[in-house]
Design a protein around this motif. Structure first.
Motif, PDB file in Angstrom:
ATOM      1  N   GLN A   8       0.774  -1.174  -0.008  1.00  0.00           N
ATOM      2  CA  GLN A   8      -0.100  -0.057   0.010  1.00  0.00           C
ATOM      3  C   GLN A   8       0.688   1.329   0.076  1.00  0.00           C
ATOM      4  O   GLN A   8       2.243   1.133   0.328  1.00  0.00           O
ATOM      5  CB  GLN A   8      -0.866   0.022   1.276  1.00  0.00           C
ATOM      6  CG  GLN A   8      -1.774  -1.398   1.306  1.00  0.00           C
ATOM      7  CD  GLN A   8      -2.782  -1.613   0.325  1.00  0.00           C
ATOM      8  OE1 GLN A   8      -3.602  -0.758   0.030  1.00  0.00           O
ATOM      9  NE2 GLN A   8      -2.522  -2.693  -0.430  1.00  0.00           N
ATOM     10  N   SER A   9       0.351   2.418  -0.262  1.00  0.00           N
ATOM     11  CA  SER A   9       1.085   3.730  -0.464  1.00  0.00           C
ATOM     12  C   SER A   9       1.700   4.214   0.783  1.00  0.00           C
ATOM     13  O   SER A   9       2.622   4.745   0.857  1.00  0.00           O
ATOM     14  CB  SER A   9       0.284   4.806  -1.076  1.00  0.00           C
ATOM     15  OG  SER A   9      -0.627   5.098  -0.186  1.00  0.00           O
ATOM     16  N   ASP A  10       0.897   3.354   1.923  1.00  0.00           N
ATOM     17  CA  ASP A  10       1.806   4.024   3.336  1.00  0.00           C
ATOM     18  C   ASP A  10       2.619   3.176   3.613  1.00  0.00           C
ATOM     19  O   ASP A  10       3.207   3.244   4.914  1.00  0.00           O
ATOM     20  CB  ASP A  10       0.362   4.014   4.385  1.00  0.00           C
ATOM     21  CG  ASP A  10      -0.123   2.750   4.578  1.00  0.00           C
ATOM     22  OD1 ASP A  10       0.010   1.795   3.783  1.00  0.00           O
ATOM     23  OD2 ASP A  10      -1.106   2.764   5.671  1.00  0.00           O
ATOM     24  N   SER A  55       2.583  -1.059   8.549  1.00  0.00           N
ATOM     25  CA  SER A  55       3.705  -0.240   8.274  1.00  0.00           C
ATOM     26  C   SER A  55       4.748   0.234   9.090  1.00  0.00           C
ATOM     27  O   SER A  55       4.374   0.570  10.185  1.00  0.00           O
ATOM     28  CB  SER A  55       3.109   1.075   7.157  1.00  0.00           C
ATOM     29  OG  SER A  55       4.362   1.999   7.064  1.00  0.00           O
ATOM     30  N   ASP A 114       4.366   4.161  10.171  1.00  0.00           N
ATOM     31  CA  ASP A 114       3.531   4.502  11.320  1.00  0.00           C
ATOM     32  C   ASP A 114       3.549   3.400  12.351  1.00  0.00           C
ATOM     33  O   ASP A 114       2.561   3.600  13.492  1.00  0.00           O
ATOM     34  CB  ASP A 114       2.094   4.634  10.765  1.00  0.00           C
ATOM     35  CG  ASP A 114       1.585   3.604  10.365  1.00  0.00           C
ATOM     36  OD1 ASP A 114       2.088   2.508  10.343  1.00  0.00           O
ATOM     37  OD2 ASP A 114       0.478   3.599   9.882  1.00  0.00           O
ATOM     38  N   ARG A 168      -1.970   2.402  11.509  1.00  0.00           N
ATOM     39  CA  ARG A 168      -3.274   2.028  10.488  1.00  0.00           C
ATOM     40  C   ARG A 168      -3.989   0.830  10.771  1.00  0.00           C
ATOM     41  O   ARG A 168      -5.194   0.876  10.993  1.00  0.00           O
ATOM     42  CB  ARG A 168      -2.866   2.461   9.097  1.00  0.00           C
ATOM     43  CG  ARG A 168      -3.993   2.530   8.130  1.00  0.00           C
ATOM     44  CD  ARG A 168      -3.698   2.523   6.910  1.00  0.00           C
ATOM     45  NE  ARG A 168      -4.916   2.311   5.991  1.00  0.00           N
ATOM     46  CZ  ARG A 168      -4.706   2.309   4.670  1.00  0.00           C
ATOM     47  NH1 ARG A 168      -3.424   2.532   4.031  1.00  0.00           N
ATOM     48  NH2 ARG A 168      -5.872   2.243   4.135  1.00  0.00           N
TER      49      ARG A 168
END
Length: 195
Positions: free
Chosen positions: A56-58, A75, A78, A82
């Motif tokens: 995913q982009s994150d 991720s 972060d 998320r």
């Protein structure tokens, strides 16, 4: 662990042969007829077929294990926040979507470097070479005599396999992978090497 040795040396080791323990990062599963709709509504991009993975982009990732089951990996960017929030926000409803807590059931290792396929060949009977197991592939198999999910979420500059196994077997599997890496100069590195 965030760092075992010199951080610069560990970053360089990633490209050769390294093993990281990502078990502290959040991960969760979802299953059900409407799981894809549920995840799409939350802005996730989904793999098109079972046994595929998509970053995913994150920096998080989604593994599609079957027609209706997904495994979400947090991720490092972060620290899995998320995915942790997704698990906390989920509630039983009329939708056919069921939460599968994975934090306590699955350990999560990351094997990186140019020798990932050769290392895994010592542990697993499935052909995980790039031509048979390209980026985006998922294998649900046995490695070192335990059930393992292997996801190829690597890229040309940094090949890497995400390895998910029974959490109770983490110490055993960690040692088995390190033993298989020895021939290639592989060592454990901390998560700071990825930042």
């Amino acid at each position: 662990m965030t760092c075992y040795n010199d951080p610069q040396q560990e970053r360089q080791q990633l490209g050769q042969c390294a093993l990281l323990d990502l078990t502290p990062l959040a991960r969760v599963g979802l299953r059900g007829r409407q799981a894809a709709d549920y995840l799409n509504a939350r802005q996730y991009q989904l793999p098109q077929a079972p046994n595929q993975a998509l970053g995913q982009s994150d920096g998080s990732a989604i593994l599609r294990l079957s027609q209706t089951e997904y495994f979400l990996l947090g991720s490092l960017g972060d620290l899995g926040q998320r995915i942790r929030a997704e698990e906390s926000a989920w509630s039983l409803s009329d939708e056919s979507v069921y939460l599968l807590p994975r934090q306590d059931s699955h350990a999560w290792l990351l094997l990186t470097g140019n020798h990932v396929a050769e290392v895994m060949a010592k542990l697993c009977g499935v052909d995980l070479r790039a031509e048979a197991f390209p980026p985006g592939s998922v294998a649900q198999t046995s490695a070192a005599r335990i059930n393992v999910i292997v996801a190829n979420l690597g890229s040309e500059p940094l090949p890497c396999f995400h390895l998910l196994c029974d959490r109770a077997s983490l110490n055993y599997f960690w040692d088995a992978v390190l033993d298989a890496m020895e021939e290639f100069g592989g060592i454990p590195v901390g998560i700071d090497a990825l930042r």
